[in-house]
Motif scaffolding. Structure first.
Motif, PDB file in Angstrom:
ATOM      1  N   UNK A  81       0.810  -1.218   0.000  1.00  0.00           N
ATOM      2  CA  UNK A  81       0.000   0.000   0.000  1.00  0.00           C
ATOM      3  C   UNK A  81       0.843   1.268   0.000  1.00  0.00           C
ATOM      4  N   UNK A  82       1.825   1.253  -0.886  1.00  0.00           N
ATOM      5  CA  UNK A  82       2.590   2.467  -1.192  1.00  0.00           C
ATOM      6  C   UNK A  82       2.583   2.676  -2.705  1.00  0.00           C
ATOM      7  N   UNK A  83       1.794   1.803  -3.375  1.00  0.00           N
ATOM      8  CA  UNK A  83       1.687   1.780  -4.830  1.00  0.00           C
ATOM      9  C   UNK A  83       0.262   2.164  -5.206  1.00  0.00           C
ATOM     10  N   UNK A 110      -6.867   6.916  -5.253  1.00  0.00           N
ATOM     11  CA  UNK A 110      -5.993   7.288  -6.361  1.00  0.00           C
ATOM     12  C   UNK A 110      -6.810   7.374  -7.649  1.00  0.00           C
ATOM     13  N   UNK A 111      -6.517   8.367  -8.457  1.00  0.00           N
ATOM     14  CA  UNK A 111      -7.259   8.558  -9.703  1.00  0.00           C
ATOM     15  C   UNK A 111      -6.650   7.788 -10.865  1.00  0.00           C
ATOM     16  N   UNK A 112      -5.407   7.348 -10.695  1.00  0.00           N
ATOM     17  CA  UNK A 112      -4.730   6.594 -11.753  1.00  0.00           C
ATOM     18  C   UNK A 112      -3.972   5.423 -11.134  1.00  0.00           C
ATOM     19  N   UNK A 113      -3.628   4.480 -11.974  1.00  0.00           N
ATOM     20  CA  UNK A 113      -2.793   3.362 -11.557  1.00  0.00           C
ATOM     21  C   UNK A 113      -1.323   3.706 -11.683  1.00  0.00           C
ATOM     22  N   UNK A 114      -0.512   3.143 -10.790  1.00  0.00           N
ATOM     23  CA  UNK A 114       0.932   3.168 -10.993  1.00  0.00           C
ATOM     24  C   UNK A 114       1.247   2.431 -12.287  1.00  0.00           C
ATOM     25  N   UNK A 115       2.391   2.755 -12.894  1.00  0.00           N
ATOM     26  CA  UNK A 115       2.762   2.128 -14.167  1.00  0.00           C
ATOM     27  C   UNK A 115       2.811   0.612 -14.049  1.00  0.00           C
ATOM     28  N   UNK A 116       3.303   0.107 -12.915  1.00  0.00           N
ATOM     29  CA  UNK A 116       3.423  -1.342 -12.757  1.00  0.00           C
ATOM     30  C   UNK A 116       2.040  -2.004 -12.687  1.00  0.00           C
ATOM     31  N   UNK A 126      15.999   0.984 -11.767  1.00  0.00           N
ATOM     32  CA  UNK A 126      15.636   1.683 -12.990  1.00  0.00           C
ATOM     33  C   UNK A 126      15.026   0.814 -14.066  1.00  0.00           C
ATOM     34  N   UNK A 127      14.939  -0.501 -13.838  1.00  0.00           N
ATOM     35  CA  UNK A 127      14.422  -1.383 -14.888  1.00  0.00           C
ATOM     36  C   UNK A 127      12.904  -1.405 -14.941  1.00  0.00           C
ATOM     37  N   UNK A 128      12.239  -0.976 -13.873  1.00  0.00           N
ATOM     38  CA  UNK A 128      10.778  -0.927 -13.836  1.00  0.00           C
ATOM     39  C   UNK A 128      10.342   0.502 -13.508  1.00  0.00           C
ATOM     40  N   UNK A 129       9.400   1.004 -14.254  1.00  0.00           N
ATOM     41  CA  UNK A 129       8.888   2.360 -14.076  1.00  0.00           C
ATOM     42  C   UNK A 129       8.319   2.515 -12.664  1.00  0.00           C
ATOM     43  N   UNK A 130       8.811   3.499 -11.918  1.00  0.00           N
ATOM     44  CA  UNK A 130       8.385   3.737 -10.542  1.00  0.00           C
ATOM     45  C   UNK A 130       7.288   4.782 -10.431  1.00  0.00           C
ATOM     46  N   UNK A 131       6.769   5.273 -11.537  1.00  0.00           N
ATOM     47  CA  UNK A 131       5.724   6.294 -11.439  1.00  0.00           C
ATOM     48  C   UNK A 131       4.495   5.706 -10.759  1.00  0.00           C
ATOM     49  N   UNK A 132       3.926   6.464  -9.831  1.00  0.00           N
ATOM     50  CA  UNK A 132       2.786   6.003  -9.060  1.00  0.00           C
ATOM     51  C   UNK A 132       3.160   5.214  -7.823  1.00  0.00           C
ATOM     52  N   UNK A 185       7.677 -15.968 -10.004  1.00  0.00           N
ATOM     53  CA  UNK A 185       8.311 -14.644 -10.016  1.00  0.00           C
ATOM     54  C   UNK A 185       8.769 -14.285 -11.426  1.00  0.00           C
ATOM     55  N   UNK A 186       9.312 -15.268 -12.131  1.00  0.00           N
ATOM     56  CA  UNK A 186       9.756 -15.054 -13.510  1.00  0.00           C
ATOM     57  C   UNK A 186       8.609 -14.565 -14.377  1.00  0.00           C
ATOM     58  N   UNK A 187       7.441 -15.218 -14.273  1.00  0.00           N
ATOM     59  CA  UNK A 187       6.289 -14.818 -15.078  1.00  0.00           C
ATOM     60  C   UNK A 187       5.836 -13.407 -14.723  1.00  0.00           C
ATOM     61  N   UNK A 188       5.799 -13.107 -13.435  1.00  0.00           N
ATOM     62  CA  UNK A 188       5.358 -11.775 -13.011  1.00  0.00           C
ATOM     63  C   UNK A 188       6.329 -10.706 -13.467  1.00  0.00           C
ATOM     64  N   UNK A 189       7.623 -10.972 -13.339  1.00  0.00           N
ATOM     65  CA  UNK A 189       8.622  -9.995 -13.783  1.00  0.00           C
ATOM     66  C   UNK A 189       8.504  -9.759 -15.285  1.00  0.00           C
ATOM     67  N   UNK A 190       8.281 -10.825 -16.049  1.00  0.00           N
ATOM     68  CA  UNK A 190       8.110 -10.664 -17.492  1.00  0.00           C
ATOM     69  C   UNK A 190       6.903  -9.782 -17.803  1.00  0.00           C
ATOM     70  N   UNK A 191       5.823  -9.964 -17.059  1.00  0.00           N
ATOM     71  CA  UNK A 191       4.643  -9.122 -17.265  1.00  0.00           C
ATOM     72  C   UNK A 191       4.927  -7.674 -16.864  1.00  0.00           C
ATOM     73  N   UNK A 192       5.653  -7.491 -15.775  1.00  0.00           N
ATOM     74  CA  UNK A 192       5.937  -6.142 -15.286  1.00  0.00           C
ATOM     75  C   UNK A 192       6.869  -5.379 -16.207  1.00  0.00           C
ATOM     76  N   UNK A 193       7.689  -6.102 -16.961  1.00  0.00           N
ATOM     77  CA  UNK A 193       8.622  -5.460 -17.888  1.00  0.00           C
ATOM     78  C   UNK A 193       8.141  -5.581 -19.326  1.00  0.00           C
TER      79      UNK A 193
END
Length: 464
Positions: free
Chosen positions: A88-90, A109-115, A205-211, A232-240
């Motif tokens: 709950x910081x995202x 929040x009015x928008x989602x974080x990039x992740x 820096x590999x994942x957008x921290x906006x939001x 974790x591999x699948x989630x990281x692939x989705x996040x990137x």
């Protein structure tokens, strides 16, 4: 739904995703089961700050209908129908971002974080927001904050790790198959180790921290946590936004591993269960034919000092206006940590950045000779949550901050249990932007150690 109800709580993410894809598991039934489990168990664990059941069901119903319309012929995302929850910081649209603090306004929040946009685009279903330390720094918030601290499902009298504590606890209790945490000084890897799950701190820096509400921007990262390296591999692939859906996680290859022993043998006092975890990994890697060498890095105190000065100084800059106007609204631990930044000079901060550059170069040089470095996550196992002295000792036993100081990726995997029956583990630190090799190594190590087959996740009982 062909999957038995009692299998769903700890079903691997990739198994659930594939079952949904072929129609053996209904996304709505899956979400309903987990929501009921959260309702029955989380009053004891306190891993969730907020859970919007109606919203989650609406999303799952939409995905169910989408799959029916496609008749199974259209391609689906890596996380199609997979429930997840976030620290709950995202920012998640429609949920307030509380940061576990009275400071934050109770405004959705009015928008989602990039992740979150990436997870949802991949078919994820958000179940809610998870417990943390106040602003990711405040220490155990057990008696000091609006929400209670997350408890360790392996023993509810014990802590669930540092800042991303709810993210680790929710996984080991079987409440959700995927969580998202943040890591500035080890806050993904600490609860991963202490709850017996897997957590990845990606390259800085590999994942957008906006939001994502910042702590120390030059060290902040956001990353996935799950119950296996493959998940974790699948989630990281989705996040990137990686589209290599046929990429295999494991390969039959021999890795080169550097073992950083001095962190736990000379720099800090180490519990025998933790030192045994390192040796267990070394023995397994040797048996698999890996090339093993001891590696000497600078003393842990060099990483700690540079990281602490950086973190406190940057955090103080972010919080300075609130500290001037609303200091009494902070919890004691967060206020003490943040106010200490007022005493760090610009000269000290710049000196710390010069030290960080040297440390980064030395870790890079070690990784030129090795595919990854093996270290402890903490030299002590989890402690009781009601013992402030033990909590202080545990905080001082952390060996996680080197990867934050240098920006390298690190993955924590569980290896066994302490004498108190609490999980312990290790971390692998890899080359920058080479998380896939790092996770392949972690997957090999995970299979060799067999943690989940030897130590089933705890059967948490609801409060009566």
């Amino acid at each position: 739904m062909s999957a038995r109800q009692d299998e769903l709580a700890f079903m691997p993410l990739i198994v659930a995703r594939d079952a949904i894809a072929i129609g053996d598991l209904c996304p709505l039934n899956y979400v309903d089961y987990l929501l009921a489990r959260i309702g029955g168990l989380d009053q004891s664990i306190h891993s969730f700050v907020a859970c919007d059941a109606d919203r989650a069901r609406e999303r799952a119903r939409h995905l169910r209908d989408q799959r029916k319309r496609s008749n199974g012929h259209s391609s689906i995302g890596r996380l199609f129908g997979i429930p997840y929850a976030v620290k709950d910081i995202i920012d998640v649209r429609g949920y307030p971002t509380t940061a576990q603090s009275r400071i934050m306004p109770a405004v959705p929040a009015s928008t989602n974080a990039a992740v979150i946009e990436r997870l949802d685009a991949s078919g994820g279903v958000c179940l809610g927001k998870l417990t943390l330390y106040e602003f990711a720094v405040g220490g155990s918030p057990e008696f000091d904050l609006p929400w209670p601290a997350a408890r360790n499902p392996w023993n509810l009298n014990y802590m669930a790790g540092s800042s991303s504590s709810g993210s680790g606890a929710a996984l080991s209790a079987g409440l959700v198959p995927l969580t998202i945490g943040t890591d500035t000084g080890g806050s993904i890897r600490s609860p991963s180790m202490m709850n017996g799950v897997v957590g990845l701190k990606p390259t800085h820096g590999s994942i957008d921290m906006s939001g994502v509400f910042p702590l120390a921007p030059s060290m902040d990262t956001v990353g996935p946590m799950a119950r296996s390296v493959a998940d974790v591999f699948e989630a990281f692939a989705a996040m990137t936004n990686t589209e290599a859906t046929n990429e295999k996680l494991r390969f039959l290859e021999k890795f080169s591993l550097g073992v950083v022993r001095h962190f736990h043998e000379t720099d800090l006092t180490c519990d025998v269960s933790v030192s045994n975890a390192i040796e267990k990994c070394v023995d397994a890697a040797n048996s698999a034919g890996w090339n093993i060498n001891d590696v000497n890095l600078p003393p842990l105190r060099s990483f700690d000092s540079a990281g602490r000065v950086t973190m406190i100084s940057e955090a103080f800059t972010i919080h300075k206006p609130w500290l001037s106007e609303k200091l009494d609204l902070y919890g004691v631990n967060a206020a003490e940590f943040l106010m200490s930044g007022a005493f760090i000079s610009a000269e000290e901060y710049l000196r710390a950045q010069n030290v960080r550059r040297r440390l980064r170069q030395q870790v890079d040089e070690a990784l030129e000779q090795h595919d990854a470095l093996l270290t402890t996550v903490s030299t002590l196992p989890p402690c009781r949550i009601d013992d402030p002295n033990a909590m202080q000792r545990l905080a001082a036993a952390a060996t996680r901050i080197p990867a934050n100081v240098t920006g390298h990726p690190g993955v924590a995997i569980p290896t066994g249990l302490s004498s108190d029956g609490l999980p312990v583990g290790v971390q692998l630190i890899g080359r920058k932007h080479d998380e896939r090799k790092l996770l392949r190594m972690a997957a090999d190590m995970e299979e060799m150690l067999g943690f989940t087959s030897k130590y089933p996740y705890p059967n948490v009982k609801p409060l009566t």
